[in-house]
Design a protein around this motif. Structure first.
Motif, mmCIF file in Angstrom:
data_model
loop_
_atom_site.group_PDB
_atom_site.id
_atom_site.type_symbol
_atom_site.label_atom_id
_atom_site.label_comp_id
_atom_site.label_asym_id
_atom_site.label_seq_id
_atom_site.Cartn_x
_atom_site.Cartn_y
_atom_site.Cartn_z
ATOM 1 N N ILE A 20 5.645 8.132 6.927
ATOM 2 C CA ILE A 20 5.618 8.080 5.465
ATOM 3 C C ILE A 20 6.754 8.948 4.956
ATOM 4 C CG2 ILE A 20 4.284 8.663 3.397
ATOM 5 C CD1 ILE A 20 1.771 8.032 5.085
ATOM 6 N N ARG B 218 6.161 6.608 -2.599
ATOM 7 C CA ARG B 218 6.157 6.856 -1.157
ATOM 8 C C ARG B 218 6.074 5.519 -0.426
ATOM 9 N NH1 ARG B 218 8.112 11.470 -0.769
ATOM 10 N NH2 ARG B 218 6.871 13.293 -1.177
ATOM 11 N N ALA C 17 5.461 3.666 3.554
ATOM 12 C CA ALA C 17 5.154 3.728 4.983
ATOM 13 C C ALA C 17 6.154 2.791 5.642
ATOM 14 C CB ALA C 17 3.725 3.281 5.247
ATOM 15 N N TYR D 264 3.675 0.635 0.238
ATOM 16 C CA TYR D 264 4.136 1.659 -0.691
ATOM 17 C C TYR D 264 2.999 2.119 -1.574
ATOM 18 C CZ TYR D 264 4.429 -1.629 -4.637
ATOM 19 O OH TYR D 264 4.140 -2.520 -5.641
ATOM 20 N N VAL E 254 -0.994 0.773 -4.777
ATOM 21 C CA VAL E 254 -0.824 0.899 -3.338
ATOM 22 C C VAL E 254 -0.872 -0.520 -2.787
ATOM 23 C CG1 VAL E 254 -3.280 1.353 -2.867
ATOM 24 C CG2 VAL E 254 -1.567 2.037 -1.197
ATOM 25 N N LEU F 170 -1.226 6.310 3.622
ATOM 26 C CA LEU F 170 -0.545 6.636 2.372
ATOM 27 C C LEU F 170 -1.455 7.443 1.447
ATOM 28 C CD1 LEU F 170 1.319 3.284 1.680
ATOM 29 C CD2 LEU F 170 2.401 5.546 1.809
#
Length: 186
Positions: free
Chosen positions: A3, A54, A56, A66, A81, A96
């Motif tokens: 991540i 963020r 992965a 994400y 997400v 995540l």
């Protein structure tokens, strides 16, 4: 899987992930969700610049999932997400969220929050397994900020299907790792 913060070159890939992650909604009679446009590049860039995006990534450093987050009333609100279906059911979404729990706890935030579809198996039931609890209208944890998000989502048409606000408290733990030892994929 690793991540990391999203970089500008990732943003078109995040749109691709969003489109692919929406396709399973078709099988539930939710074609409007599957057909909804992903966040614009401008929106994604704003999250990236703010340090609230963020990803992965796989072994080739290519994003497979994400997470976007907003600060809302002292909590880290999960705005989105999404996991590409090719990476689903491998703990990527959970990783995540756990990463966010740690960083939010370190930043002194009290909880993780989100809004989601109540009856979609990879939505509310999944988040409950990760330690999130539903918030009813009388719950004091249903803050004005969350209520505003619900109103905005309703205006966008999401209220056509049952929705729920959920919260996972981070207080009382060293790094925000409360609740949720369940497994399963988004």
């Amino acid at each position: 899987m690793r991540i990391r913060a999203a970089v500008a070159a990732d943003l078109p890939l995040l749109q691709d992930i969003e489109r692919a992650a929406g396709e399973p909604f078709r099988s539930l009679g939710m074609a409007a969700i599957a057909d909804d446009h992903p966040p614009s590049l401008e929106t994604l860039e704003a999250y990236r610049r703010a340090g609230r995006a963020r990803v992965a990534v796989d072994a080739a450093d290519r994003p497979v999932a994400y997470l976007l987050t907003d600060p809302v009333d002292g909590a880290a609100h999960i705005e989105q997400v999404s996991v590409h279906p090719d990476a689903a059911r491998r703990g990527v979404g959970r990783a995540l969220i756990e990463h966010l729990a740690v960083t939010a706890g370190e930043e002194g935030l009290t909880a993780l929050t989100l809004t989601t579809f109540a009856e979609v198996p990879w939505n509310a039931p999944y988040y409950a397994r990760l330690g999130f609890r539903p918030l009813d209208d009388s719950d004091p944890a249903l803050t004005e900020g969350l209520r505003a998000i619900v109103r905005a989502e309703a205006a966008h048409g999401l209220a056509a299907w049952p929705r729920v606000c959920m919260r996972r408290d981070l207080t009382g733990t060293r790094q925000g790792l409360s609740g949720g030892s369940g497994s399963g994929g988004p």
